[in-house]
Design an enzyme around this catalytic site. Structure first.
Site, PDB file in Angstrom:
ATOM      1  N   GLY A  34     -15.444  47.491  14.394  1.00  0.00           N
ATOM      2  CA  GLY A  34     -14.003  47.769  13.845  1.00  0.00           C
ATOM      3  C   GLY A  34     -13.214  48.442  14.888  1.00  0.00           C
ATOM      4  N   ALA A  35     -11.928  47.943  15.197  1.00  0.00           N
ATOM      5  CA  ALA A  35     -11.257  48.338  16.105  1.00  0.00           C
ATOM      6  C   ALA A  35     -11.099  49.724  16.338  1.00  0.00           C
ATOM      7  CB  ALA A  35      -9.821  47.766  16.083  1.00  0.00           C
ATOM      8  N   TYR A  89     -17.824  40.463   9.415  1.00  0.00           N
ATOM      9  CA  TYR A  89     -17.175  39.184  10.064  1.00  0.00           C
ATOM     10  C   TYR A  89     -18.420  38.547  10.720  1.00  0.00           C
ATOM     11  CZ  TYR A  89     -16.415  40.719  14.981  1.00  0.00           C
ATOM     12  OH  TYR A  89     -16.526  41.147  16.312  1.00  0.00           O
ATOM     13  N   TYR A 104     -13.478  35.845   9.582  1.00  0.00           N
ATOM     14  CA  TYR A 104     -13.446  37.012   8.691  1.00  0.00           C
ATOM     15  C   TYR A 104     -14.174  37.004   7.335  1.00  0.00           C
ATOM     16  CZ  TYR A 104     -10.458  39.612  12.148  1.00  0.00           C
ATOM     17  OH  TYR A 104      -9.824  40.028  13.304  1.00  0.00           O
ATOM     18  N   ARG A 106     -13.674  39.861   5.183  1.00  0.00           N
ATOM     19  CA  ARG A 106     -13.149  41.299   4.862  1.00  0.00           C
ATOM     20  C   ARG A 106     -12.388  41.474   3.771  1.00  0.00           C
ATOM     21  NH1 ARG A 106     -10.097  42.478  10.552  1.00  0.00           N
ATOM     22  NH2 ARG A 106     -10.612  44.651   9.822  1.00  0.00           N
ATOM     23  N   THR A 227      -0.921  45.645  27.781  1.00  0.00           N
ATOM     24  CA  THR A 227      -2.103  45.202  28.327  1.00  0.00           C
ATOM     25  C   THR A 227      -2.051  43.672  28.584  1.00  0.00           C
ATOM     26  OG1 THR A 227      -3.174  44.633  26.163  1.00  0.00           O
ATOM     27  CG2 THR A 227      -3.472  46.751  27.045  1.00  0.00           C
ATOM     28  N   GLY A 256     -13.861  43.581  21.916  1.00  0.00           N
ATOM     29  CA  GLY A 256     -14.012  44.890  21.851  1.00  0.00           C
ATOM     30  C   GLY A 256     -13.363  45.611  23.141  1.00  0.00           C
ATOM     31  N   GLY A 258     -10.363  45.676  24.454  1.00  0.00           N
ATOM     32  CA  GLY A 258      -9.260  46.455  24.230  1.00  0.00           C
ATOM     33  C   GLY A 258      -9.438  47.844  23.697  1.00  0.00           C
ATOM     34  N   ASP A 259     -10.510  47.845  22.741  1.00  0.00           N
ATOM     35  CA  ASP A 259     -10.624  49.069  22.286  1.00  0.00           C
ATOM     36  C   ASP A 259     -11.372  49.967  23.206  1.00  0.00           C
ATOM     37  OD1 ASP A 259      -9.985  47.855  19.707  1.00  0.00           O
ATOM     38  OD2 ASP A 259     -11.965  47.017  19.337  1.00  0.00           O
TER      39      ASP A 259
HETATM   40 CA   LIG Z   1      -9.619  44.559  20.453  1.00  0.00          CA
END
Ligand SMILES: [Ca+2]
Ligand SMILES: [Ca+2]
Ligand SMILES: [Ca+2]
Ligand SMILES: [Ca+2]
Ligand SMILES: [Ca+2]
Ligand SMILES: [Ca+2]
Ligand SMILES: [Ca+2]
Ligand SMILES: [Ca+2]
Ligand SMILES: [Ca+2]
Ligand SMILES: [Ca+2]
Ligand SMILES: [Ca+2]
Ligand SMILES: [Ca+2]
Ligand code: NI
Ligand code: NI
Ligand code: NI
Ligand code: NI
Ligand code: NI
Ligand code: NI
Ligand code: NI
Ligand code: NI
Ligand code: NI
Ligand code: NI
Ligand code: NI
Ligand code: NI
Ligand code: NI
Ligand code: NI
Ligand code: NI
Ligand code: NI
Ligand code: NI
Ligand code: NI
Lengths: 317, 317, 317, 317, 317, 317
Positions: A34-35, A89, A104, A106, A227, A256, A258-259
């Site tokens: 999860g972000a 997901y 997804y 969700r 970004t 993931g 970016g997170d």
């Molecule tokens: Ca991301």
């Protein structure tokens, strides 16, 4: 007292091993994903005292999520409920031109009904930083309101608010996202947005530095981070433009990234690093993430420092 | 022209390997699993020309289901849709006193909105047997109506209707089940019910033969089958009471045993076997199922015949 | 403020999948495993606020251990060091007459040099219960001293001390164990000892109730618990003899059963349960452990309650 | 009534996971694999009503093959026999300079005695297209005759015949192949041949377009397709030369690329696509195949359309 | 009578599958791994009669090592002992910038006390070649003496001595290595050293050819081999400088490449190949190794010949 | 100079993991498996110097076999050929009433053409014991002749000949077996036969002791061993009747139990054990085998001694 509190949905990610299609899979690898919890996990691994707020079904799949987060040092401050599902997901990987496929599943997740009165808002108020993303308000009207409430509450308590726009086209339309998200912007101190999302959702055609200037001007963010590919970034802070190129990295495990950037950035800021240093640290964390299975950047401060230093990566033995 | 048409939901079953708890699982084995498609698969493997009616999301997980059924020779006559999920369930296994744990994640499945006008009702009308279970009407009001409509339509077309009561306490209460299901009974030719469900749902305290007599009397079923532990059965047919003890079998893979019994029973009936022979054949199919991973009885006619004959099971080589 | 603090070594357990011999294994399953952290994990899962004190190498294998414990809710209060190894043990399983094979590879583990001045002794002092086992003092002279020091310090701080004798014949001789361990007994409030160890190490020939009376008389324990096969137990508390038979359970995963018993017992005592209730709760936890892979009892309060209540273990769905 | 009927051998492919050598493998992944059934499976997945004719041992390995084909929507029209084996092949993969290793174990396969009188020749006669390859006549004298008979029979029935030369140097010598195959050419409407095989077997030194012109001229094919590296192709149809470059693609799973091309080509032709469109569609199918484990192109029409359209392959979520 | 005898430590290498970090691994793949046994295994596979001398714990992990070596045709001439451990090492792999991580766990290995009087020194005396590396004397003072004794004894018996410097920075400092290793050089006929180690340990700043000349001049080696990236090499033999570029190869499995080079080189020399041919053969073996999981070059003479010949590496079938 | 030489076919055994049916298997575990090499491996592991004579295809699958045998200490004295296959067999396991399924795929194996002139007959002549089984002459007429020749040659050289009747109903009919095998009996010193085979093939209706007396009388064997369930045995040696009950053991891995018995028996006899001691040792080896995956008894002398001594099998730690 946590340094960092994040809020959002964490799913179980189900991915067939290797390049196997979902359609012919006989097993799925499982990862919590999860972000917002990805950010908390990366930051916790890099030294932050991090908590994650959410609502989960009181079931083995729900506990699968909290166990995974605790493993990385994140404190799950969770409302347990018998209403709503554990979101999942499906992720299928493949070389080009096949690419990755995300399905997804969700809908109706337990988190969709989370309201401020049941969440551990004291954590938000006592934290240094509160972070969430544009995914959370996309999940339900309730969550859109709760997101706004938590941001407001954080601001009032003197907690810095950070927000990653993270547009998800499978959840809502650009116009709807723009309306909801720009309503939140006045409560945000630090905005992170992908160049592509700034164009798609906010209608800013780029390049990234112009997008950053435009957003900073319009919404008066403390820090505005745009970004670009592989998480190279441009940031505007105190009127100064900072550029941090992406570190060269593999691309086996891009989900993931970016997170991981945000987690690394926040960990460094929470240790009183400058924005420039935090951008570098975040970019190095993101580069490592691209080589690590799952959604979470399973990094250490030493590993990130090594990337920042550009150390020789021959096997040491 | 199919011999057998079944109607219901098929889920993806997610089970950690071996005895691993869901909470600490790093992977899940995947199997297509649904009472009605389990019956179709067992029957198809044993010689019946079988089709399965349902509604699925137009997605890789949905196609995972149809591929699995085709593999066993079942024709999936499916409405593909963009609304609704692919249902799943988590299954964790363990020795006593831990036992197995089932976590349903079947809310909002695509099948819940299935109506007769979109389903391949011509298949039902041209089949020899139409089969569904008490799970289907438990899933939604729409499905309760559709189940009734299909049973009615089958009866009118001269298709024999068979119905396995299959009470699921995680889906509804006994009283609600009783009301819905007994409304369907007038449209049912062959009823299969577990002794325990006859007591819990229908309030018949047993023993099984008395339950059978009572049900046959009250609802005028052609054949009334009451299953007991490990799928030994008592049946009332043409006023005659038939008893078929369970074959001795392992219990490593109990899920789907009842469906295997029905699949074997119907396959033999469709080949003009007597009810007595069909009960034996069903019981042998059920015994084999208890040794086979997944929900489906991956059997052959030769294997079932060997069990019926009580053949020596030393390794032949 | 933790309810429970435990102290000891945690190894990485390396076990070939299924029945494969170590000698021909191509892979090992990995689990964090240590008597004292197993107790902490079981207790934490059952509601206790638990911490585990130890010393670990500052390396990925060392972090593999702390991650696993955090996952179960245990706070690892660890001294990180560059001296000493991460201990491991190899575990091979097989039916009788082959049985299980344990190969310890725990020499020179980092923990062997742990001294009170570097450990988080404030945790011991502020806890309700401090627990360790007879394995810890067997590992090195330093650890024997540290164990005594921590027990003394706990007692002085009013922390209840519990001690599981846990004789390990691969670590020391009975005579040496007796001398070291009986020196510690004056600092112990609650003793747990296997009937077999009471005979081998302490020279008490049984039966268990006589062993309990003898030990209680000689060392003035608050509570004396003698475990017999499959963790049935006899206990002497306040002069009263309590008997708790073992719950019937599978035996696929016996390693860690005793630790599960202690973890369940302590969790219940920390919730102000009576000794009798705690023995029952511990025995139920132990029964569940015998069905769960790895060293840790991956249980929930609800699952233990179900065993205590003797609930029907048919699959609920 | 099938659109497409193919005829040939399908093996079980046994491949060690990852880069493991056969010599040290502890397990083999299993896939059904055969040039002609690969074509049928790709075409069926892309909308064709496809059947596959063959002869298999009446055994679990034989049924492993038919189950796999049914999964992809292919109808296996199979003669079951107790004579002859289930053919297999071992496939080991590795980066350069090691490369892939193929060890055929297909001698004495059941299919080698297949004759027209036992095969479902009515399927051939009622189909739109009959397809086989140069592998089939290489397997036995009987199969060479049967191949000729089926091509003749198809032609007489107005069924278009397509033929992929597919020279296998481990099965026969070029001279023997040339004699047998050129005898079949008069019965072939559409020839597919690799540039390399056209040189090795037919003595045509290239380039591909000259080979195509030469072959079209000499044998009067309706369509002549010469494939080059990664399944770029040159085709001559109605005297017109068409060129279709290969789509850029990974090369992790190259086995079956040529079959995927033919399957995609035929699926499009059967939907009344032009030869040019079919070449494009086939090339896109081939590109996807190179990223998919196993011999079969586990594709969907939507996925192929996306490649044809050159869509952005960022993860959509 | 063996052609080749090597002496050193062999560990069990524990590596998480794929890119998984050690810290989150649930299983480890196991391989026997040691520089000197890697050389023996490669040479044995390429035709040499090879033995390996060492000392191992008399335990299943110890026998895991000898079984693996016998599999490749190496005779393990081992002293079995109850003192000391089976050494292991953890290997984690990942793309750049993460790279591979090696965690040695080889302290207190049984081999560290090996002395000439207990080893099969008659094998050394009757062999054509005796080989060891700079890792062995780094493991303990005893092993440094034993290494010297065995080299001396080999020389006196007319056995050619070969030595791969193999500097391991996790075992000792450059200065200490230099002192110990240069003491051994007078007993060495053939030296192999990586360009980087020649600089780090011996203080020779390169390029490789100058290093070779310098070393040959100073220590009077029969043959001096300096390896560069990917095991391209420069050699000085009989005053003549020979250059062998590396063959182009993947880099998925780099560990053991240097050992594969030496194994291939020695196998060819033992078949009376020239130094030039042996360098080529060694480089080809090294290139293949880079594509093979584990530490050992699982090659055949035919495979190496194919690389030497630069054969087309299309799949042959 | 080997103590024991065995002669026969070794296959690759392909078995789906766990209880998975062959028909739905996605992978097969691989083990080298052959009655005669199983005996050699068990004996070698228990101290015998053992060689195995056979003929194999010069291919990776063939080398998979020799590597596995070398691992267990057996010297493979193999004729490598380009004619003939590597035999395999599929093994599917399941609880009762499903039982195990064996599908032989051993037709046209390379070994079928093995003749004495190409085999290492000097090994037979210099050995103490030569062993083969009734499977070998069942494989081809050539092998029937070769078996007779090797037995004759062994006898003439003073090598004791042992023979396990091992009737395989999938290879030949009882009458054919009887004719061929009784022709060999005059060249056999020690006969091993299962009670069931003595009845089926030799027409001796039992009980085992009468069968033994009858066979000893008729064919003048030195030792006559009749095995009963789980490898309890009755033996007649020097006119004396010896009875060895089976040791209690699991039954997860029964394939190879008989071979383990013979391997243990011969190992003990080769160490000058009495027949009685050898029977006990063989029975203990057989009991261990029933718990070990694969065809080979992966045992040690210590483990067998422990079973013979009836030692407590609690986990020792
Ligand atoms: Ca991301
Ligand atoms: Ca991934
Ligand atoms: Ca199961
Ligand atoms: Ca059922
Ligand atoms: Ca276990
Ligand atoms: Ca314990
Ligand atoms: Ca592949
Ligand atoms: Ca192809
Ligand atoms: Ca590797
Ligand atoms: Ca090396
Ligand atoms: Ca087995
Ligand atoms: Ca046997
Ligand atoms: Ni993860
Ligand atoms: Ni809803
Ligand atoms: Ni990955
Ligand atoms: Ni993972
Ligand atoms: Ni399945
Ligand atoms: Ni199972
Ligand atoms: Ni399965
Ligand atoms: Ni286990
Ligand atoms: Ni585990
Ligand atoms: Ni496949
Ligand atoms: Ni696959
Ligand atoms: Ni290996
Ligand atoms: Ni030491
Ligand atoms: Ni690898
Ligand atoms: Ni490996
Ligand atoms: Ni033949
Ligand atoms: Ni097994
Ligand atoms: Ni195995």
């Amino acid at each position: 007292m946590p340094d960092l509190v994040t809020f959002g949905e964490t799913m179980l990610r189900l991915s067939p091993p290797g390049d196997t299609p979902i359609e012919t899979a006989d097993s799925f690898d499982v990862h919590a994903a999860g972000a917002e919890s990805n950010v908390a996990a990366a930051a916790a691994r890099l030294g932050a005292d991090a908590a994650w707020l959410s609502k989960l079904p009181d079931s083995p799949p729900g506990r699968r999520v909290t166990g995974a987060l605790r493993r990385h040092g994140v404190e799950p401050a969770v409302v347990w409920t018998d209403d709503g599902r554990q979101g999942t997901y499906y992720l299928e990987s493949g070389d080009q031109p096949r690419g990755a496929t995300v399905v997804y599943d969700r809908d109706h997740a337990a988190v969709r009904t989370a309201t401020p009165d049941e969440l551990a808002t004291d954590r938000v108020e006592s934290a240094s930083v509160f972070h969430t993303t544009g995914i959370t308000p996309a999940l339900s009207d309730t969550l859109a309101r709760t997101t706004g409430d938590l941001l407001t509450l954080a601001r009032e308590a003197g907690t810095t608010t950070t927000f990653d726009l993270n547009y998800r086209s499978k959840l809502w339309e650009p116009a709807e996202a723009r309306e909801t998200l720009t309503d939140l912007f006045p409560h945000v101190d630090v905005l992170v947005v992908a160049e592509r999302d700034a164009e798609t959702v906010l209608g800013l055609s780029g390049p990234a530095d112009e997008q950053a200037r435009h957003l900073a001007g319009e919404y008066d963010f403390q820090t505005t981070i745009v970004t670009t590919g592989s998480e190279g970034v441009v940031a505007l802070h105190d009127g100064e433009l900072l550029e941090q190129p992406a570190f060269t990295a593999g691309d086996s495990h891009p989900v993931g990234t970016g997170d991981a950037f945000v987690g690394g950035y926040l960990a460094k800021r929470l240790q009183d690093g400058t924005v420039a240093d935090a951008l570098t640290y975040g970019a190095a964390t993101a580069a490592l993430k691209r080589t690590i299975p799952g959604d979470v950047a399973v990094v250490t401060p030493a590993a990130v420092d090594r990337v920042v230093a550009g150390d020789d990566t021959d096997i040491s033995r």
